[in-house]
Motif scaffolding. Structure first.
Motif, PDB file in Angstrom:
ATOM      1  N   TYR A   1       0.817  -1.214   0.000  1.00  0.00           N
ATOM      2  CA  TYR A   1       0.000   0.000   0.000  1.00  0.00           C
ATOM      3  C   TYR A   1       0.855   1.270   0.000  1.00  0.00           C
ATOM      4  CZ  TYR A   1      -4.264  -2.635   0.228  1.00  0.00           C
ATOM      5  OH  TYR A   1      -5.295  -3.470  -0.111  1.00  0.00           O
ATOM      6  N   ILE A   2       1.996   1.211   0.670  1.00  0.00           N
ATOM      7  CA  ILE A   2       2.861   2.404   0.660  1.00  0.00           C
ATOM      8  C   ILE A   2       3.420   2.635  -0.747  1.00  0.00           C
ATOM      9  CG2 ILE A   2       4.988   3.411   1.573  1.00  0.00           C
ATOM     10  CD1 ILE A   2       4.433   2.033   4.192  1.00  0.00           C
ATOM     11  N   GLU A   3       3.859   1.560  -1.397  1.00  0.00           N
ATOM     12  CA  GLU A   3       4.369   1.708  -2.764  1.00  0.00           C
ATOM     13  C   GLU A   3       3.288   2.240  -3.700  1.00  0.00           C
ATOM     14  OE1 GLU A   3       6.167  -1.781  -4.354  1.00  0.00           O
ATOM     15  OE2 GLU A   3       7.797  -1.726  -2.894  1.00  0.00           O
ATOM     16  N   ARG A   4       2.079   1.768  -3.472  1.00  0.00           N
ATOM     17  CA  ARG A   4       0.957   2.232  -4.281  1.00  0.00           C
ATOM     18  C   ARG A   4       0.744   3.729  -4.103  1.00  0.00           C
ATOM     19  NH1 ARG A   4      -3.863   0.357  -6.664  1.00  0.00           N
ATOM     20  NH2 ARG A   4      -5.478   1.788  -5.969  1.00  0.00           N
ATOM     21  N   HIS A   5       0.859   4.144  -2.831  1.00  0.00           N
ATOM     22  CA  HIS A   5       0.679   5.578  -2.545  1.00  0.00           C
ATOM     23  C   HIS A   5       1.709   6.407  -3.323  1.00  0.00           C
ATOM     24  CE1 HIS A   5       0.086   9.280  -0.286  1.00  0.00           C
ATOM     25  NE2 HIS A   5       1.400   9.344  -0.173  1.00  0.00           N
ATOM     26  N   PHE A   6       2.956   5.954  -3.319  1.00  0.00           N
ATOM     27  CA  PHE A   6       3.995   6.754  -3.961  1.00  0.00           C
ATOM     28  C   PHE A   6       4.059   6.554  -5.468  1.00  0.00           C
ATOM     29  CE2 PHE A   6       5.534   7.183   0.376  1.00  0.00           C
ATOM     30  CZ  PHE A   6       5.788   8.545   0.384  1.00  0.00           C
TER      31      PHE A   6
END
Ligand SMILES: Nc1ncnc2c1ncn2[C@@H]1O[C@H](COP(=O)(O)OP(=O)(O)O)[C@@H](O)[C@H]1O
Ligand SMILES: [Mg+2]
Lengths: 321, 297
Positions: A283-288
């Protein structure tokens, strides 16, 4: 049959039949099915042996999995990971900025730091920190080359097992994360900094608001590799007899002789932590990746919901994709 | 599109600003036509020199652009056009000479009889008066079109977010992209990206806009949508300095056309002077290569 063909041949070529009533049949992939069956059989066999072989002693595993001492060890492991992970990456960020700065002194200090901490075994570093009292009896803070001291203490009282563990893990982690962060920063186009400067955006904001968010895409996969490595890497502090997860199960199996089941207890906890971290990572990678992809792919949850609504709840339609 | 609207009140005649290219506009190209009542944005470049290593890229360049003037710089690749533009907002330090904007030195201050380089903070403040548009757009890909436009007003000028958003949407409207405010740069065409970049440069309300080959990275059919926006800006009273290979555009909007070659200004003048009667052989030979035969003044 291309457009280049002279009109004469076009006239003599047979008229194209009308296919508009034909049904479309997707290509079949028989080997994909064979592969799927083989892998499924393999997985089933492994699962079966895990369940039926009594030597795994699942009862013992279950008994110890949530035992108080094991949970305490788990908490210590999480504490070490969190503290040295965060401190390591903060220090790594500073080291990366130093390395990219225009000052030759900062560049060489940063380089030397990474060089030393990446070239000595972590085990040695930990033991050195723990035995610092042997090298320097007292640690003091004051003005160098004068007698002014603000603070002074016995080294052995300052450097506990915990302090030695955090110091060793943090400094080692910083050396590696500095390189990861530096790589991420270098991956951002120079034109971005130029545009930001031309807009009058101050240097610190250029780093934090323009460069870092873009660098994150390159940093994150490696950073999570490091953090996941660190979770298991903390087990090395058993050399300091520090009771984190791995040291705790060792103590237990030395007493009960149930070596394999207890190693399994520790392993299962590491698997749980890693799985949770992997979800965060996704989810963090998706955010960035905002703005990096034209459209973001669906999350597994969204996919499941879509699958449910198109294939299960409603009658499937042809263009349901 | 209504770029004129914002500052049009200051102009007197409806056909204001059209004068530059039409024959009737025999008003001197320099100073800018009288109908552009701009009072700010005077650029004076005096004997600027710049070397990269051993090669001298700018060999003493001097150029004045009056408030509201439109200078178009043309010349072969490698002649130092980009470098000259970049010295105007101190992205590139000069090795000699100086640049002033409305009389204020760019990047330096006088102390005693020396020019001392300003601190970063003051240079950044000066840059907020000078907008720059790049050949490769350089939009921030992780921010939406609107976020790109409001970033500098919020961060560099400390404006409130609400105020910046309102103004940002106005600017996107001016460049015809209000409905794409929430799109990320990669979701926009090249022409749209460059128009967002222009809106971003306008957001700081600059006195001067610098364009470095703003259409060179665009597919031919997208060139005009960007040139149209710049055309409108030319009428607005902001000083423009444009590096371009679009000779038709230069003829239409420039007050002054500047021909550069090998780090020097070979000649400058009105579009008529430069395109129809170049004095220098180098200018003539350059135009014979870049201007298609059908091109007529
Ligand atoms: N940062 C730099 N370092 C070294 N050489 C440069 C740099 N920037 C530009 N140059 C050189 O300066 C010359 C002029 O470049 P430039 O101003 O970009 O020309 P133009 O925009 O007219 O094509 C070129 O020869 C280029 O290679
Ligand atoms: Mg250039």
């Amino acid at each position: 049959m291309s457009a280049i063909a002279p009109p004469a041949t076009a006239e003599t070529s047979p008229p194209t039949p009308d296919y508009s009533e034909y049904k479309l049949v997707p290509a079949r992939h028989p080997w994909r099915w064979v592969g799927t069956v083989l892998v499924a059989a393999g997985v089933a066999a492994i699962a079966w042996s895990l369940v039926t072989n009594p030597r795994w002693e699942w009862g013992v595993v279950a008994e110890w999995f949530t035992a108080q001492s094991v949970v305490n060890g788990l908490i210590e492991t999480l504490k070490l990971t969190a503290i040295s992970g965060v401190l390591g990456f903060v220090l790594g960020f500073i080291l990366a900025l130093m390395r990219l700065s225009a000052s030759p002194l900062l560049v060489s200090v940063s380089w030397t730091f990474s060089w030393i901490f990446r070239s000595t075994p972590l085990l040695v570093q930990l033991l050195l920190w723990y035995n610092l009292g042997y090298l320097y009896e007292k640690i003091s803070l004051g003005i160098p080359f004068t007698d002014v001291r603000f603070f002074e203490a016995q080294t052995t009282t300052l450097i506990s097992q915990f302090a030695a563990a955090v110091l060793g893990l943090t400094l080692n982690q910083a050396a590696y994360s500095a390189e990861i962060i530096r790589g991420g920063i270098l991956s951002v186009d120079q034109g971005q900094l130029e545009a930001a400067s031309a807009l009058g955006i101050p240097a610190w904001k250029r780093s934090t608001r323009i460069v870092l968010p873009q660098a994150m895409r390159a940093i994150l996969p490696n950073a999570f590799n490091e953090i996941i490595g660190l979770v298991k890497g903390t087990s090395i502090v058993y050399v300091l007899a520090y009771s984190e997860l791995f040291y705790t199960v060792q103590v237990i199996y030395n007493r009960t002789q149930q070596v394999l089941p207890l190693l399994l207890v520790a392993t299962l906890w590491y698997v749980v932590i890693t799985s949770v971290l992997s979800v965060f990572q996704y989810y963090i990678e998706r955010h960035f990746s905002k703005g990096a992809l034209r459209t973001l792919p669906l999350t597994p949850l969204q996919k499941a919901r879509k699958f449910f609504t198109t294939h299960v709840a409603a009658t499937p339609t042809k263009d349901a994709r | 599109m209504s770029i004129i609207a914002a500052r049009k009140e200051s102009t007197t005649t409806p056909q204001a600003g059209e004068s530059a290219g039409v024959p009737a506009g025999t008003t001197a190209a320099r100073p800018a036509p009288a109908d552009k009542k701009a009072t700010r944005g005077q650029v004076d470049i005096t004997n600027v020199r710049k070397s990269f290593g051993a090669t001298e890229v700018l060999k003493g360049v001097s150029l004045s652009v009056p408030p509201g003037g439109v200078a178009v710089i043309v010349g072969p690749s490698g002649s130092g056009k980009s470098t000259l533009l970049r010295t105007i907002n101190h992205l590139e330090k000069v090795d000699g000479g100086y640049i002033t904007i409305d009389g204020e030195l760019v990047g330096y201050e006088v102390r005693g009889n020396k020019l001392h380089e300003l601190r970063e903070k003051d240079i950044l403040k000066q840059r907020t008066h000078i907008g720059m548009v790049f050949q490769s757009f350089n939009l921030f890909p992780h921010l939406t079109a609107l976020e790109n436009v409001i970033e500098a007003p919020i961060v560099a000028q400390k404006r409130s977010k609400a105020e910046a958003r309102k103004r940002g949407l106005e600017l996107l409207d001016r460049v015809g992209l209000k409905d794409r405010a929430d799109a990320y740069p990669r979701q926009l065409s090249g022409g749209q990206q460059q128009r967002v970049a222009i809106a971003r440069a306008l957001a700081l309300d600059p006195k001067i806009l610098l364009f470095d080959e703003p259409t060179s990275a665009l597919d031919p059919e997208l060139v005009n949508e960007v040139l149209d926006v710049i055309r409108e800006l030319a009428k607005s009273g902001t000083t423009l300095i444009v590096v371009t290979h679009e000779m038709g555009f230069a003829r239409d909007v420039a007050d002054t056309v500047v021909f550069m070659d090998q780090g020097q200004i070979v000649e400058s003048g009105t579009p008529q002077e430069i395109f129809a009667n170049p004095r220098e052989e180098r200018t003539r030979s350059f135009f014979s290569k870049v201007i298609e035969p059908a091109f007529n003044i």
